[in-house]
Design a protein around this motif. Sequence first.
Motif, PDB file in Angstrom:
ATOM      1  N   GLY A 123       0.818  -1.207   0.000  1.00  0.00           N
ATOM      2  CA  GLY A 123       0.000   0.000   0.000  1.00  0.00           C
ATOM      3  C   GLY A 123       0.852   1.258   0.000  1.00  0.00           C
ATOM      4  N   ALA A 124       0.489   2.220  -0.809  1.00  0.00           N
ATOM      5  CA  ALA A 124       1.241   3.484  -0.857  1.00  0.00           C
ATOM      6  C   ALA A 124       1.199   4.173   0.499  1.00  0.00           C
ATOM      7  N   GLU A 125       0.029   4.167   1.117  1.00  0.00           N
ATOM      8  CA  GLU A 125      -0.135   4.890   2.374  1.00  0.00           C
ATOM      9  C   GLU A 125       0.622   4.227   3.516  1.00  0.00           C
ATOM     10  N   SER A 126       0.585   2.896   3.580  1.00  0.00           N
ATOM     11  CA  SER A 126       1.308   2.200   4.652  1.00  0.00           C
ATOM     12  C   SER A 126       2.808   2.388   4.506  1.00  0.00           C
ATOM     13  N   ASN A 127       3.310   2.367   3.283  1.00  0.00           N
ATOM     14  CA  ASN A 127       4.738   2.581   3.061  1.00  0.00           C
ATOM     15  C   ASN A 127       5.136   4.022   3.370  1.00  0.00           C
ATOM     16  N   TYR A 128       4.273   4.957   3.003  1.00  0.00           N
ATOM     17  CA  TYR A 128       4.537   6.359   3.347  1.00  0.00           C
ATOM     18  C   TYR A 128       4.576   6.553   4.861  1.00  0.00           C
ATOM     19  N   ALA A 129       3.595   5.971   5.556  1.00  0.00           N
ATOM     20  CA  ALA A 129       3.526   6.117   7.010  1.00  0.00           C
ATOM     21  C   ALA A 129       4.772   5.546   7.675  1.00  0.00           C
ATOM     22  N   GLU A 130       5.241   4.421   7.185  1.00  0.00           N
ATOM     23  CA  GLU A 130       6.461   3.813   7.750  1.00  0.00           C
ATOM     24  C   GLU A 130       7.675   4.704   7.514  1.00  0.00           C
ATOM     25  N   ALA A 131       7.817   5.224   6.304  1.00  0.00           N
ATOM     26  CA  ALA A 131       8.949   6.111   5.996  1.00  0.00           C
ATOM     27  C   ALA A 131       8.881   7.387   6.827  1.00  0.00           C
ATOM     28  N   LEU A 132       7.678   7.927   6.988  1.00  0.00           N
ATOM     29  CA  LEU A 132       7.511   9.163   7.768  1.00  0.00           C
ATOM     30  C   LEU A 132       7.876   8.937   9.232  1.00  0.00           C
ATOM     31  N   ALA A 133       7.424   7.811   9.798  1.00  0.00           N
ATOM     32  CA  ALA A 133       7.743   7.503  11.188  1.00  0.00           C
ATOM     33  C   ALA A 133       9.240   7.318  11.371  1.00  0.00           C
ATOM     34  N   LEU A 134       9.888   6.640  10.425  1.00  0.00           N
ATOM     35  CA  LEU A 134      11.340   6.447  10.488  1.00  0.00           C
ATOM     36  C   LEU A 134      12.079   7.776  10.434  1.00  0.00           C
ATOM     37  N   ALA A 135      11.669   8.645   9.518  1.00  0.00           N
ATOM     38  CA  ALA A 135      12.341   9.938   9.350  1.00  0.00           C
ATOM     39  C   ALA A 135      12.248  10.773  10.619  1.00  0.00           C
ATOM     40  N   ASN A 136      11.103  10.727  11.287  1.00  0.00           N
ATOM     41  CA  ASN A 136      10.940  11.534  12.491  1.00  0.00           C
ATOM     42  C   ASN A 136      11.601  10.892  13.703  1.00  0.00           C
ATOM     43  N   GLN A 137      11.585   9.578  13.791  1.00  0.00           N
ATOM     44  CA  GLN A 137      12.335   8.913  14.853  1.00  0.00           C
ATOM     45  C   GLN A 137      13.823   9.223  14.738  1.00  0.00           C
ATOM     46  N   ALA A 138      14.287   9.358  13.509  1.00  0.00           N
ATOM     47  CA  ALA A 138      15.717   9.604  13.281  1.00  0.00           C
ATOM     48  C   ALA A 138      16.193  10.887  13.948  1.00  0.00           C
ATOM     49  N   THR A 139      15.291  11.856  14.124  1.00  0.00           N
ATOM     50  CA  THR A 139      15.691  13.128  14.735  1.00  0.00           C
ATOM     51  C   THR A 139      16.045  12.975  16.208  1.00  0.00           C
ATOM     52  N   LEU A 140      15.673  11.854  16.816  1.00  0.00           N
ATOM     53  CA  LEU A 140      15.918  11.644  18.244  1.00  0.00           C
ATOM     54  C   LEU A 140      17.019  10.618  18.514  1.00  0.00           C
ATOM     55  N   LEU A 141      17.621  10.101  17.456  1.00  0.00           N
ATOM     56  CA  LEU A 141      18.551   8.997  17.608  1.00  0.00           C
ATOM     57  C   LEU A 141      20.007   9.443  17.569  1.00  0.00           C
ATOM     58  N   THR A 142      20.894   8.524  17.890  1.00  0.00           N
ATOM     59  CA  THR A 142      22.330   8.767  17.783  1.00  0.00           C
ATOM     60  C   THR A 142      22.711   8.876  16.310  1.00  0.00           C
ATOM     61  N   ALA A 143      23.924   9.333  16.053  1.00  0.00           N
ATOM     62  CA  ALA A 143      24.369   9.537  14.669  1.00  0.00           C
ATOM     63  C   ALA A 143      24.285   8.243  13.868  1.00  0.00           C
TER      64      ALA A 143
END
Length: 289
Positions: A123-143
Amino acid sequence: MRKLFGCLLVLVVLTGLNAGPVSGQFRKPKPKAKAPVEAPLSTEVAKLLTEARTLQAQYKESEALAKYEQVLAKAPATYEALWQAAVLSVRIGARYTDETRKIAYFSAARLYSSRALVVRPDGAESNYAEALALANQATLLTARARLLAYREMKPYVFKAVEQRPDFADAWQLLGRWHFRVDHYNLIERVYSRLFLGGTPDGASSNAAVNALLKAHELEPQRIQYPYDLARILLSQKLRTRAVAALQDAVEITPVTAEELEISRRCRKLLVQLNRRMLKQVQSRVRELE
């Protein structure tokens, strides 16, 4: 060479020191049980979905998220509720300055997006949601974890635009991915090459520009797209095109408080660029006199 070796040594040491519990936020969450197969919606669930959509259209995102959660309590495999809950969790979490709340919302987003992927892997939407969640989680993670996040999100964001070429938000996220990966600094590139098998391939600033142009073309009244586009064009020293993008942005009437803030930034940046270009013109005129 000594300088480069020194940078690498510092990087390895810092990576080892930073590999603490925060990096664990990156690991893909494992739902306790698989979401059941999609089933026809009951009248009650269909009504809740309609209410959730209405609240979302009115920019009442917290209330809309609560409605989608009610849907999922009654029908856990409802695809629309899963991916929308993921997206709303990211948007709400991004507004907080408190890191604990951000982590909670972004982690919830990953759980929702993972369940949406179980229901519809392509699904386009499920894949988008996963990518979006990953991108935003990345802002809180180590390098190191951030680099892994950008590596992992690539297939999801590409599949989203492949499956739905009319999905403006997915094009915006793809543009951001291209720009971020193309602008890895030296240490990020060296670390990716040595420990992650190389940087994700195919990223370029030109592709970022094209993706954001596509998003803006699909939804010309969304101010976020020309704003992102202008910033990327400025990084490439394409000021004339950046000014044009900003002029498009300031003509859009903001609806939410977030859009109002973006509009303010666009106007401020446009004034700065116009002044700079005027000074350059005046300087050239003086040289010709």
